[in-house]
Design a protein around this motif. Structure first.
Motif, PDB file in Angstrom:
ATOM      1  N   VAL A 161       8.765   0.116   1.299  1.00  0.00           N
ATOM      2  CA  VAL A 161       7.547   0.626   1.940  1.00  0.00           C
ATOM      3  C   VAL A 161       7.866   0.896   3.404  1.00  0.00           C
ATOM      4  CG1 VAL A 161       5.155   0.117   2.577  1.00  0.00           C
ATOM      5  CG2 VAL A 161       6.046  -0.628   0.361  1.00  0.00           C
TER       6      VAL A 161
ATOM      7  N   ALA B   2       1.256   7.428   0.568  1.00  0.00           N
ATOM      8  CA  ALA B   2       0.119   6.602   0.159  1.00  0.00           C
ATOM      9  C   ALA B   2      -1.124   6.884   0.997  1.00  0.00           C
ATOM     10  CB  ALA B   2       0.495   5.126   0.267  1.00  0.00           C
TER      11      ALA B   2
ATOM     12  N   VAL C 246       3.156   4.686   4.254  1.00  0.00           N
ATOM     13  CA  VAL C 246       1.748   4.417   4.572  1.00  0.00           C
ATOM     14  C   VAL C 246       1.514   4.628   6.059  1.00  0.00           C
ATOM     15  CG1 VAL C 246       1.463   2.787   2.693  1.00  0.00           C
ATOM     16  CG2 VAL C 246       2.194   1.961   4.925  1.00  0.00           C
TER      17      VAL C 246
ATOM     18  N   THR D 255       7.715   4.472  -0.364  1.00  0.00           N
ATOM     19  CA  THR D 255       6.273   4.673  -0.249  1.00  0.00           C
ATOM     20  C   THR D 255       5.912   4.623   1.227  1.00  0.00           C
ATOM     21  OG1 THR D 255       5.861   3.644  -2.403  1.00  0.00           O
ATOM     22  CG2 THR D 255       4.002   3.808  -0.874  1.00  0.00           C
TER      23      THR D 255
ATOM     24  N   GLN E 281       0.413  -6.515  -0.074  1.00  0.00           N
ATOM     25  CA  GLN E 281       1.174  -6.833  -1.288  1.00  0.00           C
ATOM     26  C   GLN E 281       2.638  -6.406  -1.193  1.00  0.00           C
ATOM     27  OE1 GLN E 281      -1.048  -4.749  -4.271  1.00  0.00           O
ATOM     28  NE2 GLN E 281      -2.877  -6.064  -4.081  1.00  0.00           N
ATOM     29  N   ALA E 282       2.989  -5.745  -0.128  1.00  0.00           N
ATOM     30  CA  ALA E 282       4.323  -5.137  -0.048  1.00  0.00           C
ATOM     31  C   ALA E 282       5.454  -6.142   0.097  1.00  0.00           C
ATOM     32  CB  ALA E 282       4.371  -4.140   1.117  1.00  0.00           C
TER      33      ALA E 282
ATOM     34  N   LYS F 238      -4.662  -3.231   1.238  1.00  0.00           N
ATOM     35  CA  LYS F 238      -4.167  -4.016   0.098  1.00  0.00           C
ATOM     36  C   LYS F 238      -2.693  -3.742  -0.171  1.00  0.00           C
ATOM     37  CE  LYS F 238      -8.541  -4.464  -2.461  1.00  0.00           C
ATOM     38  NZ  LYS F 238      -9.251  -4.097  -3.725  1.00  0.00           N
ATOM     39  N   LEU F 239      -2.308  -2.465  -0.080  1.00  0.00           N
ATOM     40  CA  LEU F 239      -0.904  -2.107  -0.327  1.00  0.00           C
ATOM     41  C   LEU F 239       0.006  -2.808   0.683  1.00  0.00           C
ATOM     42  CD1 LEU F 239       0.414   1.478  -1.067  1.00  0.00           C
ATOM     43  CD2 LEU F 239       1.650  -0.057   0.453  1.00  0.00           C
TER      44      LEU F 239
END
Length: 487
Positions: free
Chosen positions: A87, A118, A8, A6, A28-29, A24-25
């Protein structure tokens, strides 16, 4: 089982620029692979407990950026295979100026790797705001690590990303100076949209001096105004030719046709050959321009008539060059210029297809007689109709000379004309065996005659007497003086 990456975007500045969903992503990663940790958002996220695995060390291992990007992709793909889900964070937006992302996307198409974008905040919005330009006027977005002058349109806004060290800045400067004036103002924009944003205006020639560069630095180059420097642009020249041929243009240019321009192309070609013989670079530039003018005029006539354009001419030439150079653009191996020429002729034959083909049909009938004789003999020789060695051609030339002398005594003017033509043709054949181009040889002889006769004429004028008052023996003495001076 598939594994995923993913991706970002960290934006161009602090966390305040990030969309809430991306923030937020990232929180939380757990841990995040980062192309570079030299970014203000990374600093703030680390303070909030987010863990980053830096890939900065890969840059230090390679001299070429392409190798860096490939290894980063390799490491991420290996991590995804081992961890199933990872990520990956990049500056700005993932699909803007991120080569590693494009490599990963390409790999995902042909493997079990799933690549998810993302999103993120693009630095372009902030950068356009920082330099206060409207992209609707036309702009280009190019990579500073792979900048090519052919890609640059000097009449549009130009943004160059990844100008992050002095080496890249120096290479970018040198490339831009081939298109823009040295004094052209450019803007170094760092951390656009953030509290640390800086915009520094510098003349182009100082681009790699006195400027702080980092991963958040981009270059803005304003469009160039219509001025003399733009004459270097091919598009401007084309517009000039089009205007000359337009109803508001030049009456002479509007009247020209392909047929009426033929003589000018020949004249300009010979003037170019003369400049090359004199090894005068300034004149070569001018004469090449005159030859190019003829090409553009013919192309503009074709466009005016709705038959073809200069793009058709360029495309035809480019396709032919690629097609006839498989040793450069393909897999063919050659070891010598002779093999190159053999391949060239074979490819030409394939292009012509299976229709009846005669070797001499390829020689243009409109060539000057001396050039045509040379080309006819070359074509015949390629077909195998040739002497085994130069001595055969020399004997033939001697034979033709004797036949001409016999006709001189006969008084038959038609036979003399024919036999003298045979003499010239046979001497062209001899020249070919010694890699002497007859046109070039005769041009040099003409120039030599002009130099020596000019010396004779100067000596006559200096004497105060008329030409007719000198005997041939006296004039010949001046000629010998000229020869000695040359030696």
């Amino acid at each position: 089982m598939t594994h995923s990456i993913t991706i970002v975007g960290l934006g161009a500045g602090e966390l305040d620029q990030l969309p809430l969903g991306i923030y937020k992503l990232l929180k939380q990663a757990g841990r995040i692979y980062a192309r570079t940790v030299e970014h203000p958002a990374v600093t703030e996220l680390r303070e909030e407990g987010v863990q980053f695995i830096s890939l900065d060390h890969i840059y230090e291992k390679h001299d070429q950026f392409a190798e860096v990007y490939e290894e980063i992709a390799d490491e991420l793909e290996a991590a995804a295979a081992a961890e199933k889900q990872v990520v990956y964070a990049v500056p700005g937006h993932p699909i803007i100026a991120e080569k590693t992302v494009q490599i990963l996307i390409d790999r995902g198409v042909s493997s079990e790797l799933e690549v998810r974008i993302a999103g993120g905040h693009s630095f372009l919005d902030s950068l356009l705001t920082a330099v206060e330009i409207d992209p609707i006027d036309g702009f280009q977005f190019l990579d500073g690590t792979a900048l090519m002058k052919e890609d640059i349109n000097i009449f549009q806004h130009l943004i160059i990303a990844q100008v992050y060290d002095s080496f890249v800045a120096s290479e970018v400067k040198l490339t831009l100076m081939e298109k823009y004036p040295d004094e052209h103002a450019v803007y170094m924009v760092t951390a656009a949209g953030s509290a640390a944003q800086t915009v520094k205006k510098v003349p182009l020639y100082e681009l790699d001096h006195q400027v702080e560069l980092n991963n958040l630095t981009s270059l803005y180059v304003p469009p160039i105004k219509q001025e003399e420097h733009t004459y270097r642009e091919f598009s401007v020249l084309r517009q000039i030719i089009a205007k000359l041929r337009s109803p508001q243009g030049c009456p002479w240019d509007r009247e020209q046709t392909h047929e009426s321009l033929k003589k000018y192309l020949i004249e300009e070609s010979y003037e170019l050959l003369d400049a090359i013989d004199r090894q005068n670079d300034e004149d070569i530039v001018e004469e090449l321009g005159d030859v190019l003018l003829q090409v553009l005029l013919h192309a503009q006539i074709g466009e005016d008539e709705g038959m073809f354009s200069i793009e058709d001419v360029v495309a035809s030439l480019a396709e032919k060059m690629v097609r006839r150079h498989p040793h450069v653009f393909g897999e063919t191996d050659v070891r010598s210029a002779q093999e190159v020429m053999a391949n060239w002729q074979a490819i030409k034959q394939q292009e012509k297809g299976e229709k009846d083909h005669f070797h001499l049909d390829e020689v243009e009938k409109g060539l000057p007689a001396l050039l045509r004789a040379y080309e006819l003999q070359r074509k015949a020789a390629k077909a195998g109709f040739d002497w085994d060695e130069a001595q055969g051609a020399i004997h033939k030339a001697e034979e033709e000379w004797q036949e001409f002398l016999a006709e001189v005594t006969s008084g038959n003017s038609n036979r003399q004309l024919e036999e003298f033509g045979d003499v010239l043709f046979s001497f062209v054949n001899v020249a070919r065996f010694y890699s002497i181009h007859p046109e070039e040889a005769l041009a040099k002889a003409n120039e030599k005659f002009c130099r020596r006769f000019s010396h004779v004429e100067k000596r006559v004028k200096a004497s105060g007497r008329a030409f007719q008052e000198f005997t041939l023996s006296e004039l010949d003495a001046f000629w010998e003086e000229a020869k000695k001076t040359e030696r």
